[in-house]
Design a protein around this motif. Structure first.
Motif, PDB file in Angstrom:
ATOM      1  N   ALA A   1       0.764  -1.064   0.070  1.00 28.30           N
ATOM      2  CA  ALA A   1       0.087  -0.040   0.085  1.00 28.30           C
ATOM      3  C   ALA A   1       0.831   1.146   0.110  1.00 28.30           C
ATOM      4  N   ALA A   2       2.009   1.027   0.569  1.00 32.01           N
ATOM      5  CA  ALA A   2       3.051   2.410   0.547  1.00 32.01           C
ATOM      6  C   ALA A   2       3.364   2.657  -0.959  1.00 32.01           C
ATOM      7  N   GLU A   3       3.291   1.693  -1.888  1.00 34.46           N
ATOM      8  CA  GLU A   3       3.741   1.972  -3.322  1.00 34.46           C
ATOM      9  C   GLU A   3       5.289   2.514  -3.500  1.00 34.46           C
ATOM     10  N   ARG A   4       6.083   1.834  -2.491  1.00 31.21           N
ATOM     11  CA  ARG A   4       7.558   2.100  -2.741  1.00 31.21           C
ATOM     12  C   ARG A   4       8.261   0.750  -3.066  1.00 31.21           C
ATOM     13  N   PRO A   5       9.233   0.798  -3.848  1.00 27.23           N
ATOM     14  CA  PRO A   5       9.922  -0.587  -4.159  1.00 27.23           C
ATOM     15  C   PRO A   5      10.350  -1.337  -2.805  1.00 27.23           C
ATOM     16  N   ILE A   6      10.285  -2.673  -2.728  1.00 25.77           N
ATOM     17  CA  ILE A   6      10.413  -3.409  -1.599  1.00 25.77           C
ATOM     18  C   ILE A   6      11.666  -4.461  -2.141  1.00 25.77           C
ATOM     19  N   LEU A   7      12.666  -4.424  -0.806  1.00 25.17           N
ATOM     20  CA  LEU A   7      13.700  -5.455  -0.864  1.00 25.17           C
ATOM     21  C   LEU A   7      13.164  -6.389   0.093  1.00 25.17           C
ATOM     22  N   ALA A   8      12.766  -7.589  -0.470  1.00 21.80           N
ATOM     23  CA  ALA A   8      12.133  -8.646   0.375  1.00 21.80           C
ATOM     24  C   ALA A   8      13.035  -9.622   0.578  1.00 21.80           C
TER      25      ALA A   8
ATOM     26  N   VAL B   1      13.247 -12.846   2.131  1.00 22.43           N
ATOM     27  CA  VAL B   1      12.262 -13.723   2.328  1.00 22.43           C
ATOM     28  C   VAL B   1      12.458 -15.017   1.800  1.00 22.43           C
ATOM     29  N   PRO B   2      11.938 -16.254   2.492  1.00 26.69           N
ATOM     30  CA  PRO B   2      12.233 -17.424   1.731  1.00 26.69           C
ATOM     31  C   PRO B   2      11.896 -17.193   0.333  1.00 26.69           C
ATOM     32  N   PRO B   3      12.633 -17.456  -0.766  1.00 21.37           N
ATOM     33  CA  PRO B   3      12.466 -17.460  -1.901  1.00 21.37           C
ATOM     34  C   PRO B   3      11.576 -18.124  -2.470  1.00 21.37           C
ATOM     35  N   ASP B   4      11.186 -19.383  -1.973  1.00 20.06           N
ATOM     36  CA  ASP B   4      10.096 -20.372  -2.315  1.00 20.06           C
ATOM     37  C   ASP B   4       8.915 -20.145  -1.659  1.00 20.06           C
ATOM     38  N   GLY B   5       8.675 -19.027  -0.685  1.00 24.45           N
ATOM     39  CA  GLY B   5       7.567 -18.825   0.019  1.00 24.45           C
ATOM     40  C   GLY B   5       6.392 -17.839  -0.264  1.00 24.45           C
ATOM     41  N   ALA B   6       5.451 -17.728   0.538  1.00 25.79           N
ATOM     42  CA  ALA B   6       4.074 -16.850   0.243  1.00 25.79           C
ATOM     43  C   ALA B   6       4.522 -15.433  -0.155  1.00 25.79           C
ATOM     44  N   ALA B   7       5.399 -14.768   0.775  1.00 23.66           N
ATOM     45  CA  ALA B   7       5.683 -13.468   0.484  1.00 23.66           C
ATOM     46  C   ALA B   7       6.387 -13.058  -0.769  1.00 23.66           C
ATOM     47  N   ALA B   8       7.490 -13.929  -0.990  1.00 22.65           N
ATOM     48  CA  ALA B   8       8.101 -14.045  -2.247  1.00 22.65           C
ATOM     49  C   ALA B   8       7.278 -14.183  -3.597  1.00 22.65           C
ATOM     50  N   GLU B   9       6.128 -14.999  -3.475  1.00 26.35           N
ATOM     51  CA  GLU B   9       5.301 -15.401  -4.576  1.00 26.35           C
ATOM     52  C   GLU B   9       4.626 -14.064  -4.827  1.00 26.35           C
ATOM     53  N   LEU B  10       3.999 -13.237  -3.713  1.00 28.04           N
ATOM     54  CA  LEU B  10       3.067 -12.009  -3.996  1.00 28.04           C
ATOM     55  C   LEU B  10       3.901 -10.791  -4.270  1.00 28.04           C
ATOM     56  N   ILE B  11       5.108 -10.686  -3.875  1.00 27.04           N
ATOM     57  CA  ILE B  11       5.890  -9.551  -4.378  1.00 27.04           C
ATOM     58  C   ILE B  11       6.276  -9.664  -5.727  1.00 27.04           C
ATOM     59  N   ARG B  12       6.346 -10.963  -6.270  1.00 21.35           N
ATOM     60  CA  ARG B  12       6.888 -11.219  -7.790  1.00 21.35           C
ATOM     61  C   ARG B  12       5.690 -11.102  -8.508  1.00 21.35           C
ATOM     62  N   GLU B  13       4.332 -11.578  -8.130  1.00 17.42           N
ATOM     63  CA  GLU B  13       3.422 -11.261  -8.939  1.00 17.42           C
ATOM     64  C   GLU B  13       2.790  -9.958  -9.092  1.00 17.42           C
ATOM     65  N   THR B  14       3.098  -9.067  -8.118  1.00 17.93           N
ATOM     66  CA  THR B  14       2.655  -7.721  -8.132  1.00 17.93           C
ATOM     67  C   THR B  14       3.884  -7.025  -8.901  1.00 17.93           C
ATOM     68  N   ALA B  15       4.978  -7.384  -8.967  1.00 16.05           N
ATOM     69  CA  ALA B  15       6.223  -6.771  -9.561  1.00 16.05           C
ATOM     70  C   ALA B  15       6.560  -5.697  -8.253  1.00 16.05           C
ATOM     71  N   ALA B  16       6.185  -5.701  -7.258  1.00 17.20           N
ATOM     72  CA  ALA B  16       6.592  -4.750  -6.295  1.00 17.20           C
ATOM     73  C   ALA B  16       8.028  -4.582  -5.516  1.00 17.20           C
ATOM     74  N   GLY B  17       8.997  -5.619  -5.920  1.00 14.64           N
ATOM     75  CA  GLY B  17      10.416  -5.339  -5.785  1.00 14.64           C
ATOM     76  C   GLY B  17      11.065  -6.463  -5.957  1.00 14.64           C
TER      77      GLY B  17
END
Length: 410
Positions: A328-335, A337-353
């Protein structure tokens, strides 16, 4: 029923607060039962309870939340012995230190449910002991019980000690998990991993994933102003296995003209370790701030730092509220996180970081260098989510899912 509600502050407040905000607008009369004072480590006087929900308070007689390691480090002699005794006494309460709230919360909840003709009761954890209230109301009144799990009850990624007391607490929490699975009419979980855990206990009711959501409106009016130096910001507390050291080492190795900002609780042991890196004014440690100020700092950052530990594989299923807040902050994210995890999947699919394993120091350094290079060569534009992503990830959409479940239970 929730243990964490304003005036308590911190990330754990937001799910219950937003439920109370949006459910009435969806035509569901909403009553909230919370402690008069949860004695939580954070207070946020700027948070306001929604005016369209009925807010009830039950006195909390339990111990105050503590930061054991910090208190012990700061104490000496008799004071240290006293602090140690208080911490030990708190750990003897099972399944968690907040269990004493049941003494007042259960009769209050039953009384409210009968008086108001409550059809469904929602209990949201942590702490696990809050689910005793839901089970009691269900048994006494026949109301449907929805147990909402923000953290796993069994495979919690933040538990790391293996003492006798910790094993006793784990056993008690597992008993709560079995109670939830065997008695709740439905269980809602913030991630698929938590849902799988509940299904593995042969849950009698529906098990649904209703993730946290992004509160885009909370950032309305907050602006990003490019700074002369690259600023990467982490907001939130450090506890359990969440570890800033790999990032800090990578940040030091990169030797960039940049500032790493940590807003919230930062362990003294991590602070002392960071001092050895001699980062000077490239490291800013800011104490806990009200949420409105933390959101302002998030928006006014070149990038945001997300940390989720591997935790022996348990971190793969973590999809914390912080992920959605950063979106929601709409700034690039350095995540980190476990690369094969749920958070990584969401970051990739939204192209957020960009996603890097949380302990990959070389990979973190390279990601920092790349972000800094983009910043110096034209700036880092904000992250614009696709309209369909913004709609499906919004907090209101998630509350609509819960409202539908309430209606389904009848």
């Amino acid at each position: 029923m929730t243990m964490y509600f304003p005036p308590a502050g911190g990330g754990g407040v937001q799910r219950s607060l937003k439920l109370a905000q949006y459910l009435p607008a969806l035509g569901i009369e909403t009553h909230v039962l919370a402690p008069d004072d949860p004695k939580w480590v954070h207070r946020d006087p700027e948070l306001r309870a929604p005016t369209q929900a009925w807010i009830h308070r039950a006195r909390y007689l339990g111990p105050r939340a503590r930061k054991p390691a910090e208190e012990l480090r700061a104490a000496a002699g008799f004071e240290r012995a006293l602090v140690h005794a208080q911490i030990t006494a708190r750990r003897l309460l099972l399944p968690d230190a907040s269990v004493t709230w049941n003494l007042t919360a259960i009769p209050a909840a039953i009384r409210i449910a009968r008086r108001e003709g409550i059809d469904a009761v929602i209990t949201t954890s942590p702490p696990p002991s809050v689910h005793f209230v839901g089970a009691a109301v269900q048994k006494a009144t026949g109301a449907k019980w929805i147990a909402d799990l923000r953290d796993p009850l069994v495979a919690n990624q933040h538990r790391r000690d293996d003492t006798t007391a910790a094993r006793a607490r784990q056993k008690a929490v597992e008993q709560v998990a079995r109670l939830v699975a065997s008695q709740a009419d439905a269980v809602t979980c913030v991630s698929e991993a938590i849902a799988d855990e509940v299904r593995g206990l042969s849950a009698r009711g529906a098990v649904r994933v209703i993730a946290n959501g992004a509160d885009f409106d909370d950032f309305a009016g907050l602006e990003y102003t490019p700074a002369k130096r690259f600023r990467i910001t982490h907001t939130g507390s450090f506890f359990g296995q969440r570890d800033p050291k790999p990032f800090l080492q990578a940040f030091a190795d990169a030797d960039l003209d940049a500032v790493a900002r940590f807003v919230g609780d930062f362990r003294s042991t991590d602070r002392e370790w960071a001092e050895g890196l001699d980062l000077g004014d490239r490291l800013e440690l800011v104490d806990y701030l009200p949420r409105s100020e933390a959101l302002r700092i998030q928006r006014d950052s070149e990038a945001l730092l997300l940390l989720i530990p591997e935790a022996g594989g348990r971190g793969r299923g973590v999809l914390s509220g912080k992920v959605f807040e950063y979106l929601a902050a709409e700034r690039p994210i350095l995540a980190l996180v476990p690369p094969d995890g749920a958070a990584a999947e969401l970051i990739r699919e939204t192209a957020a970081g960009v996603v890097v394993a949380p302990d990959d120091i070389a990979g973190i350094r390279d990601a920092l260098v790349a972000l800094h290079e983009r910043f110096t060569n034209g700036g880092l534009p904000g992250v614009e989510l696709a309209k369909r992503d913004e709609e499906r990830l919004s907090r209101r959409a998630r509350v609509e899912e819960l409202a539908a479940l309430v209606e389904e239970l009848g």
